[in-house]
Design an enzyme around this catalytic site. Structure first.
Site, PDB file in Angstrom:
ATOM      1  N   ASP B  83       0.829  -1.212   0.000  1.00  0.00           N
ATOM      2  CA  ASP B  83       0.000   0.000   0.000  1.00  0.00           C
ATOM      3  C   ASP B  83       0.864   1.263   0.000  1.00  0.00           C
ATOM      4  O   ASP B  83       0.391   2.345   0.337  1.00  0.00           O
ATOM      5  CB  ASP B  83      -0.941   0.005   1.214  1.00  0.00           C
ATOM      6  CG  ASP B  83      -0.175   0.039   2.532  1.00  0.00           C
ATOM      7  OD1 ASP B  83       1.074   0.009   2.504  1.00  0.00           O
ATOM      8  OD2 ASP B  83      -0.821   0.096   3.590  1.00  0.00           O
ATOM      9  N   CYS B  86       4.763  -0.020   2.805  1.00  0.00           N
ATOM     10  CA  CYS B  86       5.330  -1.320   3.168  1.00  0.00           C
ATOM     11  C   CYS B  86       6.729  -1.203   3.768  1.00  0.00           C
ATOM     12  O   CYS B  86       7.050  -1.940   4.687  1.00  0.00           O
ATOM     13  CB  CYS B  86       5.317  -2.273   1.984  1.00  0.00           C
ATOM     14  SG  CYS B  86       6.063  -1.584   0.520  1.00  0.00           S
ATOM     15  N   HIS B 272       8.086  -2.941  -3.835  1.00  0.00           N
ATOM     16  CA  HIS B 272       7.561  -3.549  -2.617  1.00  0.00           C
ATOM     17  C   HIS B 272       8.639  -4.147  -1.698  1.00  0.00           C
ATOM     18  O   HIS B 272       9.629  -4.692  -2.159  1.00  0.00           O
ATOM     19  CB  HIS B 272       6.557  -4.639  -2.994  1.00  0.00           C
ATOM     20  CG  HIS B 272       5.859  -5.195  -1.799  1.00  0.00           C
ATOM     21  ND1 HIS B 272       5.064  -4.412  -0.994  1.00  0.00           N
ATOM     22  CD2 HIS B 272       5.857  -6.426  -1.238  1.00  0.00           C
ATOM     23  CE1 HIS B 272       4.598  -5.151  -0.006  1.00  0.00           C
ATOM     24  NE2 HIS B 272       5.067  -6.369  -0.128  1.00  0.00           N
TER      25      HIS B 272
END
Lengths: 154, 278
Positions: B83, B86, B272
């Site tokens: 989101d 992270c 990510h």
């Protein structure tokens, strides 16, 4: 009294602080806000020595229960919408901290200060170039507009 | 700094015909994707064997080689919700978890954490907005401190409690906000140094307002350098991307701050961060 949610607690705290120590030319309608913490009316005076000297404006703040993670919905309301390149005639304001650059560490007070400073630095009173088209087609909620911010130092 | 952030926000409404409605559709779709992610992926997941990565890359020989390389050093992975928060979430979870078993590191960190709010207020962040995030952050930190170095049984229950808190938005997001502020504070304190890392005409303060302080903005090297320096915590990031050449089967590691002893290990895949465990 029911326990306050985190967003209500935060708003209550902000309201107290804004009533006690408002920035110059800014007043919040405390009675109205205490009755409904999710809808505030803020009165703002044009700063002396700027193009808006002597004018009075009214801002409306709407908060969701996700505040301060969700930004407040802020619009000018009433008869006198400032004529400014970032303010549409329906009261919508193009200001990045109200959408993309909102941070939970900002507050009603910092939004007011940003708006005061946005108005004060204006060199020519005019509406945004796309005002009539935008006002006809936009959503009622300015947060649903995809704003294109760029630094034109107005 | 938190106040008066109007200077960098110029404006162009929307000049192209029909583009507003197009934009509304795009934004609506974006919100739907975010909603789906938040309904299906926990903020911080359970511990999984590293082999769970192999399944993701069944058809991808290059990535399978990289997973193999990774598994020579790490046994487990803990996934976080993609989101944009992270890095902050993975970092704080992994570090607090480590502190449970390292009382002397905890004591060192506690002093830094305790003094961090004053640094932010001195930089001009408003006391009463910083306070909320600081207090929630310290509440979680103190709870870790009470249990640090305890018996295996008590550690098990406090781990479960930490996991639970990290999956409650009311704690988890407060921790993320606070670490974003600490990162911003570090960048602004060492302004001259960090200016070199910022591309384009933005100042450090503008960069902080646009890319560090708002939630959901993704973290880059500069965020990691700043936070690891601010808290004096070593972080090792393993970069798993499509690098080519002789290192193609290896997963490159980078330590922040350089030369530090890593206490937090993260896996980076483009866009990510997840947590790695030896």
């Amino acid at each position: 009294m029911a326990a306050m949610s985190p967003s209500e607690r935060r708003l209550q705290k902000e309201l107290m602080s804004l009533m006690k120590e408002p920035p110059p030319g800014v007043t919040v309608d405390g009675d109205q806000a205490s009755q409904n913490l999710t809808l505030w009316t803020v009165h703002m005076e044009g700063v002396p020595g700027t193009l808006y000297e002597g004018e009075k404006f009214v801002l409306q703040f709407k908060f969701t229960n996700k505040y301060p993670f969700d930004s407040p919905e802020v619009t000018f309301i009433g008869n006198n919408i400032p004529i400014h390149p970032h303010v549409y005639s329906n009261g919508h304001i193009c200001l990045s901290i109200l959408t993309d650059d909102w941070s939970p560490a900002l507050s009603v007070q910092s939004v007011c200060l940003s708006i005061v400073s946005m108005l004060s630095s204006c060199k020519e009173k005019k509406r945004p170039p796309d005002n009539s088209f935008y006002v006809k087609t936009c959503n009622k909620n300015p947060k649903k507009t995809k704003w294109w911010y760029h630094d034109d130092s107005v | 700094m938190a106040d008066d952030a109007s200077s960098s926000s110029g404006c162009a409404g929307n000049l192209i015909d029909n583009s507003i409605n197009q934009d509304e559709l795009i934004m609506k779709q974006q919100r739907e994707i975010e909603k789906e992610i938040s309904e299906t992926i926990p903020l911080v997941g359970e511990l999984e064997a590293l082999s769970s990565l192999e399944k993701e890359y069944n058809e991808d020989p290059v990535y399978l080689l990289k997973v193999k390389d990774l598994s020579s050093k790490y046994k487990y992975i803990r996934r976080t919700r993609p989101d944009g928060n992270c890095f902050f979430r993975a970092f704080s979870y992994a570090y607090l978890e480590h502190l449970l078993t390292d009382k002397s590191e905890f004591d060192k960190f506690y002093e830094i954490a305790k003094n961090s709010k004053e640094i932010l207020v001195a930089l001009g962040f408003s006391q009463f907005t910083v306070e909320d995030f600081y207090e929630t952050f310290m509440e979680v930190v103190q709870r870790v401190g009470e249990q640090a170095g305890g018996s295996p049984d008590s550690l098990e229950s406090v781990r479960a409690e930490l996991h639970d808190k990290f999956n409650k938005q009311g704690y988890s997001d407060y921790i993320v906000v606070y670490l974003r502020l600490v990162t911003s504070g570090q960048l602004q304190t060492e302004n001259d140094f960090y200016q070199n890392f910022i591309e384009g005409p933005r100042t450090v303060t503008e960069f902080c307002r646009q890319e560090v302080e708002p939630m959901y903005k993704e973290s880059d090297h500069i965020h990691i350098i700043a936070l690891s320096n601010a808290l004096n915590v070593g972080v090792r990031v393993k970069y798993m991307d499509r690098g080519e050449g002789s290192q193609v089967s290896k997963v490159i590691a980078h330590d922040f701050p350089e030369g530090s002893k890593p206490l937090v290990h993260l896996l980076y895949r483009p866009g990510h961060y997840d947590i790695l465990y030896a």
